[in-house]
Scaffold this motif. Structure first.
Motif, PDB file in Angstrom:
ATOM      1  N   UNK A 252     -65.226 112.757  20.560  1.00  0.00           N
ATOM      2  CA  UNK A 252     -64.510 111.531  20.939  1.00  0.00           C
ATOM      3  C   UNK A 252     -64.676 110.458  19.865  1.00  0.00           C
ATOM      4  N   UNK A 253     -65.877 110.368  19.276  1.00  0.00           N
ATOM      5  CA  UNK A 253     -66.081 109.418  18.182  1.00  0.00           C
ATOM      6  C   UNK A 253     -65.186 109.777  16.997  1.00  0.00           C
ATOM      7  N   UNK A 254     -65.072 111.064  16.667  1.00  0.00           N
ATOM      8  CA  UNK A 254     -64.212 111.483  15.566  1.00  0.00           C
ATOM      9  C   UNK A 254     -62.758 111.150  15.814  1.00  0.00           C
ATOM     10  N   UNK A 255     -62.308 111.300  17.060  1.00  0.00           N
ATOM     11  CA  UNK A 255     -60.930 110.930  17.400  1.00  0.00           C
ATOM     12  C   UNK A 255     -60.723 109.436  17.139  1.00  0.00           C
ATOM     13  N   UNK A 256     -61.688 108.639  17.559  1.00  0.00           N
ATOM     14  CA  UNK A 256     -61.597 107.199  17.314  1.00  0.00           C
ATOM     15  C   UNK A 256     -61.599 106.895  15.823  1.00  0.00           C
ATOM     16  N   UNK A 257     -62.458 107.580  15.064  1.00  0.00           N
ATOM     17  CA  UNK A 257     -62.562 107.303  13.636  1.00  0.00           C
ATOM     18  C   UNK A 257     -61.308 107.776  12.889  1.00  0.00           C
ATOM     19  N   UNK A 258     -60.623 108.781  13.430  1.00  0.00           N
ATOM     20  CA  UNK A 258     -59.351 109.189  12.839  1.00  0.00           C
ATOM     21  C   UNK A 258     -58.337 108.060  12.861  1.00  0.00           C
ATOM     22  N   UNK A 401     -48.123  98.952  13.028  1.00  0.00           N
ATOM     23  CA  UNK A 401     -49.537  98.614  12.826  1.00  0.00           C
ATOM     24  C   UNK A 401     -50.190  98.254  14.160  1.00  0.00           C
ATOM     25  N   UNK A 402     -49.453  97.598  15.041  1.00  0.00           N
ATOM     26  CA  UNK A 402     -49.985  97.309  16.375  1.00  0.00           C
ATOM     27  C   UNK A 402     -50.210  98.598  17.158  1.00  0.00           C
ATOM     28  N   UNK A 403     -49.293  99.559  16.974  1.00  0.00           N
ATOM     29  CA  UNK A 403     -49.434 100.842  17.661  1.00  0.00           C
ATOM     30  C   UNK A 403     -50.705 101.562  17.223  1.00  0.00           C
ATOM     31  N   UNK A 404     -51.012 101.499  15.939  1.00  0.00           N
ATOM     32  CA  UNK A 404     -52.230 102.143  15.445  1.00  0.00           C
ATOM     33  C   UNK A 404     -53.480 101.416  15.928  1.00  0.00           C
ATOM     34  N   UNK A 405     -53.433 100.090  15.968  1.00  0.00           N
ATOM     35  CA  UNK A 405     -54.575  99.339  16.495  1.00  0.00           C
ATOM     36  C   UNK A 405     -54.786  99.667  17.973  1.00  0.00           C
ATOM     37  N   UNK A 406     -53.697  99.738  18.735  1.00  0.00           N
ATOM     38  CA  UNK A 406     -53.804 100.101  20.145  1.00  0.00           C
ATOM     39  C   UNK A 406     -54.327 101.525  20.300  1.00  0.00           C
ATOM     40  N   UNK A 407     -53.916 102.424  19.397  1.00  0.00           N
ATOM     41  CA  UNK A 407     -54.417 103.799  19.431  1.00  0.00           C
ATOM     42  C   UNK A 407     -55.911 103.842  19.138  1.00  0.00           C
ATOM     43  N   UNK A 408     -56.347 102.993  18.196  1.00  0.00           N
ATOM     44  CA  UNK A 408     -57.781 102.892  17.929  1.00  0.00           C
ATOM     45  C   UNK A 408     -58.524 102.428  19.183  1.00  0.00           C
ATOM     46  N   UNK A 409     -57.924 101.503  19.926  1.00  0.00           N
ATOM     47  CA  UNK A 409     -58.528 101.057  21.183  1.00  0.00           C
ATOM     48  C   UNK A 409     -58.657 102.200  22.172  1.00  0.00           C
ATOM     49  N   UNK A 410     -57.631 103.063  22.238  1.00  0.00           N
ATOM     50  CA  UNK A 410     -57.716 104.255  23.091  1.00  0.00           C
ATOM     51  C   UNK A 410     -58.889 105.137  22.669  1.00  0.00           C
ATOM     52  N   UNK A 411     -59.033 105.343  21.355  1.00  0.00           N
ATOM     53  CA  UNK A 411     -60.132 106.161  20.863  1.00  0.00           C
ATOM     54  C   UNK A 411     -61.489 105.558  21.179  1.00  0.00           C
ATOM     55  N   UNK A 412     -61.590 104.238  21.068  1.00  0.00           N
ATOM     56  CA  UNK A 412     -62.847 103.558  21.361  1.00  0.00           C
ATOM     57  C   UNK A 412     -63.211 103.683  22.844  1.00  0.00           C
ATOM     58  N   UNK A 413     -62.240 103.488  23.727  1.00  0.00           N
ATOM     59  CA  UNK A 413     -62.491 103.634  25.165  1.00  0.00           C
ATOM     60  C   UNK A 413     -62.930 105.066  25.473  1.00  0.00           C
ATOM     61  N   UNK A 414     -62.246 106.044  24.873  1.00  0.00           N
ATOM     62  CA  UNK A 414     -62.579 107.452  25.086  1.00  0.00           C
ATOM     63  C   UNK A 414     -64.022 107.735  24.683  1.00  0.00           C
ATOM     64  N   UNK A 416     -66.642 105.410  24.219  1.00  0.00           N
ATOM     65  CA  UNK A 416     -67.642 104.634  24.945  1.00  0.00           C
ATOM     66  C   UNK A 416     -67.845 105.153  26.366  1.00  0.00           C
ATOM     67  N   UNK A 417     -66.765 105.557  27.028  1.00  0.00           N
ATOM     68  CA  UNK A 417     -66.900 106.018  28.401  1.00  0.00           C
ATOM     69  C   UNK A 417     -67.367 107.471  28.483  1.00  0.00           C
ATOM     70  N   UNK A 418     -67.560 108.122  27.324  1.00  0.00           N
ATOM     71  CA  UNK A 418     -68.179 109.453  27.336  1.00  0.00           C
ATOM     72  C   UNK A 418     -69.682 109.358  27.584  1.00  0.00           C
ATOM     73  N   UNK A 419     -70.304 108.227  27.238  1.00  0.00           N
ATOM     74  CA  UNK A 419     -71.752 108.090  27.398  1.00  0.00           C
ATOM     75  C   UNK A 419     -72.194 108.090  28.863  1.00  0.00           C
ATOM     76  N   UNK A 420     -71.488 107.395  29.780  1.00  0.00           N
ATOM     77  CA  UNK A 420     -71.937 107.452  31.178  1.00  0.00           C
ATOM     78  C   UNK A 420     -71.983 108.863  31.746  1.00  0.00           C
ATOM     79  N   UNK A 421     -71.171 109.767  31.198  1.00  0.00           N
ATOM     80  CA  UNK A 421     -71.134 111.134  31.723  1.00  0.00           C
ATOM     81  C   UNK A 421     -72.473 111.836  31.572  1.00  0.00           C
TER      82      UNK A 421
END
Length: 624
Positions: A252-258, A401-414, A416-421
């Protein structure tokens, strides 16, 4: 052939009345694999260790191996073993009380595996930003008279690695590991990832890009199966489960970093004789972390289990000595791996494990349950967003560029919320997590889809609701369908067919990953975003009922309890859960006082059951 009967016992629970020979055969196999040393006297254990040392030219380690054999029989009973000295006991006690106090070499291996997982995620997500540019340059524009054909072609290009994983890459995992070992396989696949990422950056047509991405699957498939195995085989039991969970977290971190890489290269302008330099650098950037793996993997010790399978026992001990604090711990693990592999070889000889996966009722039910969770990880819609979020946000009137920033936000949420699991998967249980998150994911996908009906002239309302829906969906996915499928599949199968069962489950995952990736562009073109998100919302509703009817809970169950759970016939389990659904809604949602239902399984509510001896799977690859 006489069918097994279904009986209801005095406690009200159900079980399948199979012939006693079938029951004892399955239970004896699992018990033997759970602890091959069970039932042996201390004299037998020490004699066996001495013979082992003599047979494999380890006589200088005879004393450590004898201690290790005694400890391996019951790892928690070391305080009562007279052969151990105070230093040995202190080390073994600290292993339990300070489970993260491990040698630096092990942590270096953990970092390597984390980078490998991140490479996997980047390989999957950098295409997201690149597809804003490459379709126009390579002649597969997503609008115009050939839009339908070109949408299929973009889906084919994007899904090429997963097609390779399903038809070729996954099937190369076993021969690569047998021939080159875990480190060698990781080296080869990381090298493929680096070279094919660079290759993607120099393509000049869509068939050329398809070919490069197809070969990328040779780096993705075997690596995804090998790295968790390598981590599990090298890690000590107290932290083994956490390291297996680590794969999902850092992917999930790699997806965000992509998405970070996509943003970094977005504004790169073309150079003379180079058109589309920005998307070429996006695709090539995923290969950079793979170079770290190529350069570092052979500095880590090889899997001791692989060394033992090759008969290289001295090398296996040296590897374990680098991964443990003491020689006694290394000797314990060496001897236990040896007897476990010997038991596996004896038990699985002349058995068709693939056939028994589908012909033995207990195994067939585990196969069905694993198929459901792996299939739904893809058809819940997460990878449609992971691969196409930039296009989705663009259609919601985001700029590129906004779409990519929003996509980065999706990756970040993905991520961060993997840790509670890590906490919730063993607290709330696998089944409860899925039953809770599937309805929420369906609702948030509908929210996202319906947001596209908000008029474009309504300010930023459409943009905000689309982003909110995707982020809330992702926050529900990460602790539910994110970690559960691999965890569930790894523990549902009996030990003797667990490797085959996991291979089947992984193949299901990659095949439907390919299906989602190739179909989503055309799905959006034909149904519009509203229909596409509604389609996956419907599958989440299906997933809820599939889990409700066909997925037993496996959290913290012993091998005997797992056999009981999967021995309940499917129609009995489904009928019980249909009755339990309104009961649980009244009890847990509306907080009504309702009488308890009779237990479904023998281990639920049986007086005296807790006094029975339970057997748990051993630590190691494929262990629960």
């Amino acid at each position: 052939m006489e069918k097994p009967a279904v009986e209801k016992n005095d406690s009200g629970s159900f079980h399948e009345n199979r012939p006693s020979s079938v029951i004892s055969s399955t239970q004896n196999i699992d018990a033997k694999l759970a602890n091959p040393l069970a039932g042996l006297s201390h004299e037998q254990l020490m004699q066996g260790a001495r013979e082992f040392a003599k047979q494999y030219d380890l006589e200088d380690l005879s004393e450590e191996l004898q201690k290790g054999a005694l400890i391996a029989q019951d790892p928690l009973a070391f305080e009562s073993l007279p052969m151990l000295d105070d230093a040995d006991r202190n080390i073994l006690k600290r292993e339990i009380t300070h489970r993260w106090d491990q040698p630096k070499t092990l942590y270096y291996l953990v970092i390597l595996c984390s980078v490998a997982a991140a490479v996997q995620g980047m390989d999957e997500s950098v295409i997201n930003g690149a597809q804003l540019f490459y379709p126009q340059q390579l002649g597969i524009e997503q609008d115009g008279p050939n839009a339908s054909r070109n949408q299929w072609l973009m889906g084919l290009v994007n899904s090429a690695p997963y097609l390779c994983c399903a038809v070729l890459g996954c099937w190369l995992t076993d021969p690569l590991n047998k021939r080159f070992g875990r480190r060698g396989t990781i080296f080869i696949t990381a090298l493929f990832s680096f070279l094919t990422c660079v290759w993607q950056g120099v393509t000049n047509s869509w068939p050329h890009l398809f070919a490069a991405r197809f070969v990328l699957g040779l780096g993705i498939g075997p690596k995804s199966a090998t790295v968790p195995v390598y981590a599990a085989e090298c890690a000590p039991p107290p932290i083994r489960g956490a390291l297996v969970m680590m794969w999902q977290t850092w992917t999930a971190f790699g997806i965000m970093f992509g998405f970070v890489a996509d943003l970094a290269f977005y504004h790169v302008s073309d150079r003379p004789h180079i058109t589309g330099l920005n998307w070429r650098l996006m695709l090539a950037s995923a290969g950079i972390p793979a170079l770290f793996i190529v350069a570092q993997v052979f500095l880590c010790p090889e899997s001791p289990r692989w060394y033992i399978m090759k008969g290289r026992y001295r090398d296996a001990f040296n590897s374990l000595a680098r991964l443990r604090h003491s020689r006694v711990q290394a000797a314990r693990d060496l001897y236990y791996i040896h007897v476990l592999l010997d038991a596996e070889n004896k038990i699985t000889r002349n058995r068709s494990k693939l056939v028994e996966l589908f012909t033995v009722p207990r195994n067939r039910r585990a196969t069905l349950a694993s198929f459901i969770v792996m299939f739904m990880q893809q058809f819940c819609g997460i990878n449609a967003i992971a691969y196409y979020s930039s296009n989705i946000f663009s259609q919601a009137n985001f700029t590129d560029i906004q779409a990519l920033i929003a996509s980065w936000g999706f990756g970040m949420v993905n991520w961060l919320f993997a840790f509670p699991a890590i906490y919730t998967i063993d607290t709330f249980g696998r089944r409860n997590l899925l039953l809770t998150t599937f309805p929420l994911m369906a609702a948030f996908l509908l929210l996202t889809g319906f947001a596209f009906w908000i008029p474009e002239d309504a300010g930023r309302a459409r943009i905000g609701v689309v982003a909110l829906g995707i982020y809330l969906f992702t926050a529900c996915y990460s602790p539910g369908e994110g970690p559960v499928p691999f965890t569930y599949s790894a523990e549902a199968f009996p030990l003797y067919i667990r490797d085959v069962g996991m291979s089947f489950a992984t193949a299901v995952l990659w095949f439907f990953n390919f299906v989602v990736s190739i179909t989503f562009p055309r799905l959006v073109g034909a149904f519009k975003p509203q229909g596409a998100f509604g389609w996956y919302a419907g599958w989440n509703v299906f997933g809820f009922f599939a889990v409700l009817l066909f997925l037993p809970e496996t959290k913290a169950l012993s091998l005997e309890e797992l056999d009981q759970v999967f021995s309940v016939p499917t129609h009995i389990h489904a009928a019980y859960q249909i009755k339990a659904l309104p009961h649980n809604i009244k009890k847990y949602i509306f907080r009504m006082q309702v009488p308890d239902l009779p237990p479904l399984y023998e281990h639920e509510g049986n007086v005296g059951y807790d006094d029975m001896k339970r057997t748990y799977a051993p630590g190691g690859v494929g262990a629960a």
